[in-house]
Structures are given as C-alpha cells and as structure tokens.
Design an enzyme around this catalytic site. Structure first.
Site, PDB file in Angstrom:
ATOM      1  N   ASN A 239      -5.280  -4.715  -7.291  1.00 31.14           N
ATOM      2  CA  ASN A 239      -4.309  -4.153  -6.409  1.00 31.14           C
ATOM      3  C   ASN A 239      -3.043  -3.685  -7.347  1.00 31.14           C
ATOM      4  O   ASN A 239      -2.125  -4.594  -7.495  1.00 31.14           O
ATOM      5  CB  ASN A 239      -3.884  -5.348  -5.299  1.00 31.14           C
ATOM      6  CG  ASN A 239      -3.154  -4.567  -4.245  1.00 31.14           C
ATOM      7  OD1 ASN A 239      -2.292  -3.926  -4.442  1.00 31.14           O
ATOM      8  ND2 ASN A 239      -3.082  -5.303  -3.199  1.00 31.14           N
TER       9      ASN A 239
ATOM     10  N   HIS B 152       0.161   1.238   4.280  1.00 35.02           N
ATOM     11  CA  HIS B 152      -0.091  -0.090   4.531  1.00 35.02           C
ATOM     12  C   HIS B 152      -1.297  -0.285   5.360  1.00 35.02           C
ATOM     13  O   HIS B 152      -1.302  -1.406   5.984  1.00 35.02           O
ATOM     14  CB  HIS B 152       1.058  -0.782   5.241  1.00 35.02           C
ATOM     15  CG  HIS B 152       2.558  -0.801   4.358  1.00 35.02           C
ATOM     16  ND1 HIS B 152       3.507  -0.795   4.833  1.00 35.02           N
ATOM     17  CD2 HIS B 152       2.614  -1.141   3.059  1.00 35.02           C
ATOM     18  CE1 HIS B 152       4.495  -0.865   3.924  1.00 35.02           C
ATOM     19  NE2 HIS B 152       4.005  -1.002   2.756  1.00 35.02           N
TER      20      HIS B 152
ATOM     21  N   ARG C 164      -7.155  -0.995  -4.459  1.00 35.08           N
ATOM     22  CA  ARG C 164      -6.423  -0.450  -3.529  1.00 35.08           C
ATOM     23  C   ARG C 164      -5.887   0.834  -4.197  1.00 35.08           C
ATOM     24  O   ARG C 164      -5.243   0.939  -5.176  1.00 35.08           O
ATOM     25  CB  ARG C 164      -5.217  -1.253  -3.429  1.00 35.08           C
ATOM     26  CG  ARG C 164      -4.021  -0.774  -2.435  1.00 35.08           C
ATOM     27  CD  ARG C 164      -2.891  -1.856  -2.004  1.00 35.08           C
ATOM     28  NE  ARG C 164      -1.811  -0.986  -1.424  1.00 35.08           N
ATOM     29  CZ  ARG C 164      -0.539  -1.021  -1.800  1.00 35.08           C
ATOM     30  NH1 ARG C 164      -0.181  -1.422  -2.904  1.00 35.08           N
ATOM     31  NH2 ARG C 164       0.513  -0.322  -0.978  1.00 35.08           N
TER      32      ARG C 164
ATOM     33  N   GLU D  60      -4.402  -8.668   2.227  1.00 33.78           N
ATOM     34  CA  GLU D  60      -4.763  -7.167   1.631  1.00 33.78           C
ATOM     35  C   GLU D  60      -6.149  -7.253   0.696  1.00 33.78           C
ATOM     36  O   GLU D  60      -7.004  -6.540   0.620  1.00 33.78           O
ATOM     37  CB  GLU D  60      -3.792  -6.484   0.976  1.00 33.78           C
ATOM     38  CG  GLU D  60      -2.639  -5.935   2.036  1.00 33.78           C
ATOM     39  CD  GLU D  60      -1.766  -5.234   1.175  1.00 33.78           C
ATOM     40  OE1 GLU D  60      -1.284  -5.616   0.118  1.00 33.78           O
ATOM     41  OE2 GLU D  60      -1.209  -4.020   1.721  1.00 33.78           O
TER      42      GLU D  60
ATOM     43  N   ARG E 182      14.292   1.710   0.053  1.00 35.79           N
ATOM     44  CA  ARG E 182      14.459   3.239   0.481  1.00 35.79           C
ATOM     45  C   ARG E 182      14.940   3.285   1.927  1.00 35.79           C
ATOM     46  O   ARG E 182      14.995   2.394   2.706  1.00 35.79           O
ATOM     47  CB  ARG E 182      12.740   3.346   0.878  1.00 35.79           C
ATOM     48  CG  ARG E 182      11.899   3.626  -0.331  1.00 35.79           C
ATOM     49  CD  ARG E 182      10.480   3.576  -0.141  1.00 35.79           C
ATOM     50  NE  ARG E 182       9.558   2.370  -0.469  1.00 35.79           N
ATOM     51  CZ  ARG E 182       8.384   2.094  -0.170  1.00 35.79           C
ATOM     52  NH1 ARG E 182       7.669   2.935   0.368  1.00 35.79           N
ATOM     53  NH2 ARG E 182       8.040   1.058  -0.885  1.00 35.79           N
TER      54      ARG E 182
END
Length: 405
Positions: free
Chosen positions: A7, A185, A97, A389, A246
């Site tokens: 990942n 996501h 990922r 995840e 962000r």
C-alpha cells in the site's frame, strides 16, 4: 494462501502479509508480518519498521534509491528476526493498492504490461500516488520475478456511479475525454460498508449508508444496495471536503482569477490547493487535527476557524449524500480523524438530530472501535469502524485468484 499487500503512498509504504486458509473469515485476520517505510522524517534516509509475532525491527538506511529501500524491506520477510517465509515463492500473490484506475478498470485485475502502462498514463490524475504504486509493482518484478500481482483500484468501488452523479455539467466533450467523477478511498468505503452491515446484522444490499473516511484526505460515500451512488471526491482526490492540506471544492472562478495574475502559475496553484490549503492553510499551524484542537484550547482564532469550516463542510456534504440516498440507516466514521476525534463525530451528528439521530455521548467519548455509538432509541445508527484497507486488498486478491482457478 499467503498474500503480500503493498500500500504505497507518496511519502510512505505500508506492507503486510496475510495467510488465508479456506474461505475468507468474517473477522479480519492479523497480519503475519507488517512493515512501514517512511521517507519523510530525515532527508536522505528512510526509516523501516517491521513487526511480526516473533520480533520487531527498526532501522534507518540511506534513501538514495527507493528500489534499494524496497529490497531491504522485502528482505526482512525472508531473513532475520522478522522472517515469516523462507523464500519468495511461498507468497502466492502480491496485491497493490492503485489509486486511479480510470474508466477502464472497474474491478481488481491481474497486472500485465497493459495494466502497468495504464497506471503510468493515469499518473497525471494521481501524481502523488500512481507513480509510487507502479514502483512497488516493478520492485516485486525485479526482486521476486514472476509471482502473480494484482492491482486493486481505489476508484473501482465508485465505478458504477449513476451518470447524473458522475458527469460534470461542462461541455459534453469532457465526457468523451474521460473527464468525470471517479471518486477515491474506494477500498476503505467498500470495507466499511460490508463491516457496517455485519455489525448491524443486516444484508449489505438492504442498508443505506453514508461512510465518512476522514483522515489527512477526506471523502464521503453514499452507499445503496451495496454500491456507491454518490461520493465527494471527483476527477482527482482534490474535490469535496476540506482536508488536511487540500482545499476540497472551491469556486473554479477563483482559479481563473488567480491565473490572470502574473505571479501565479499552474504549478503554483497545484501546490497551493494540494499542499498549502485545508486545515494547514486556514490555521497556519498544522494539518493534524490533534494540533488544531490543542491550539483552539489556547485561544487560537485561526485554529477555531479551521475547525468551524471543516465541520460546516462535513455537515453540508453529509446532507448531500443523504439526499442521494433518500434516507439513512447508518452513518459511519472511519480513518484517523473519523476514528479518533469524538468532537468531530458529535459536531457532525448534532446537525442531523431532526432525523431522530441521537448520539450516546459516553460511548462516543471512549475510543469506540467497530461499535454502534448511537442511543438505543436513535432512528439512525452511528458506527465507528477501524478501516482495514490492507485486509480488503488481501480479500480482493483471494477472490480473484479463486475465480481464476
């Protein structure tokens, strides 16, 4: 089946090994081996941390080449106090990922030369992540040869968004150019949706969920019949909620205005929107919610403003997701801020008391994990779920390998 999961991010690399025997269990398994590489703590060096049931390892090595660092990390699988396999051939499959899969990759796929070219091409839409994902793929090829590799795309879970939610109201030529809402996501949203249904004791297809992935990056997903029907991130991961660094959604006219000023450039605006906005930009302190809260306690007005904007946008977008669903069975909080900041959960839920949503303050305050924190008489359930995840990536690999057998 032994599965290695990589990942990769722009500044770190998380990796783990799972062993799934038989069918996928209802509860996530603990990894046999976990590793994290961080390139940010000291310039010119990488920090490697490895944990297994047998031992741990921490070391700092020169970071002249990411490939060399990856090689050292992989070496800890087979050697030393953190050894869990004797040779790479014991790994049945490697799952990666991959942040952006574009329109062509709507589910996990075995990695081929064409897939690698597509990941590289889509790096223009996810420049902080797709190149790092590709580096991991190439590192496995170089050091381990022909072990099967699978790409698990963050965009895949959102690939069936209705056109009304996915297509921007610009010229239709944008659609033909692949400019649309992709969402991100997705691996986290997919895991949390299935986990929420299990906690509630219901079939996933029967529940209407809003999943709130709130970390340094933030996104919401409206999930109906087990599928994402709306989400806040868009063509890139910059859209939607206010995040750590962000901006989230802003009036595009602001960008036109700024570009007309001679001292601005596309590169400068890219830096401002992605690296110098959000919590960090407004507070002037940090992108870390814990530091924002500490500054608020000391009377810092800009930190308070950052908090207020964050909560306003979170409530606003939850309302938008609610409209897409036409109702709500459960609101789910996950990721670093979602899992660890009771005040954010309380502030978000407070706005939806008119739905009959009632938060149990005591449950909310005590670091809940994978439980319902709503009161017994709440009309909407509120769940805090620890996102997994890496486990979801391992499960995707297991499913794909089983289907191909």
């Amino acid at each position: 089946m032994k599965i290695l999961v990589l990942n990769a991010g722009s500044s770190s690399q998380k990796s783990c090994v799972y062993e799934i025997t038989g069918d996928i269990p209802e509860e996530p398994l603990k990894p046999l081996w976990e590793a994290k590489v961080d390139w940010t703590h000291q310039q010119g060096f990488a920090e490697i941390e490895v944990k297994t049931a047998k031992g741990e390892l921490q070391e700092k090595i020169p970071a002249d080449s990411r490939d060399q660092v990856m090689a050292r990390m992989l070496d800890t699988l087979c050697n030393g106090s953190t050894q869990v396999i004797t040779q790479p051939s014991e790994i049945d499959v490697v799952g990666h990922r991959v942040v952006h899969g574009g329109q062509d990759y709507r589910e996990s796929v075995v990695i081929t030369e064409d897939v690698k070219k597509a990941i590289a091409h889509l790096a223009t839409l996810a420049p902080a992540h797709n190149p790092a994902n590709l580096e991991g793929i190439k590192a496995i090829e170089q050091h381990w040869g022909s072990v099967p590799q699978i790409a698990v795309f963050d965009t895949a879970f959102h690939s069936h968004l209705p056109d009304a939610a996915a297509i921007y109201p610009g010229p239709y030529e944008w659609v033909e150019q692949g400019i649309r809402r992709y969402g991100f996501h997705g691996i986290s949203h997919q895991y949390c949706a299935a986990r929420a249904a299990r906690i509630l004791g219901r079939e996933l297809a029967s529940v209407r969920l809003i999943t709130c992935h709130l970390g340094n990056g933030c996104s919401l997903a409206a999930i109906k019949n087990g599928r994402s029907v709306d989400t806040t991130m868009g063509f890139t991961p910059l859209d939607g909620l206010m995040m750590g660094t962000r901006s989230g959604a802003v009036d595009p006219g602001i960008l036109i205005h700024l570009l007309r000023q001679s001292d601005n450039s596309v590169e400068h605006l890219d830096h401002v929107l992605n690296r110098a906005s959000g919590l960090r930009g407004i507070s002037g302190i940090s992108n870390d919610m814990r530091q924002i809260r500490e500054a608020i306690s000391q009377g810092n007005s800009r930190a308070q403003l950052a908090w207020d904007i964050y909560v306003h946008h979170l409530r606003s977008y939850i309302g938008a997701m609610l409209a897409s669903l036409g109702g709500l069975d459960a609101l789910v909080f996950t990721a670093g801020v979602g899992e660890n900041t009771p005040d954010i959960r309380a502030a978000a839920c407070e706005a939806f008391a008119f739905l009959g949503l009632k938060l149990d303050d005591e449950k909310n305050a005590h670091k809940p994990v994978d439980i319902d924190i709503a009161t017994a008489d709440s009309a909407v359930r509120v769940l805090v779920i620890h996102t997994e995840e890496d486990w979801e990536i391992a499960c995707e690999c297991w499913r794909l390998v089983r289907r191909s057998c």
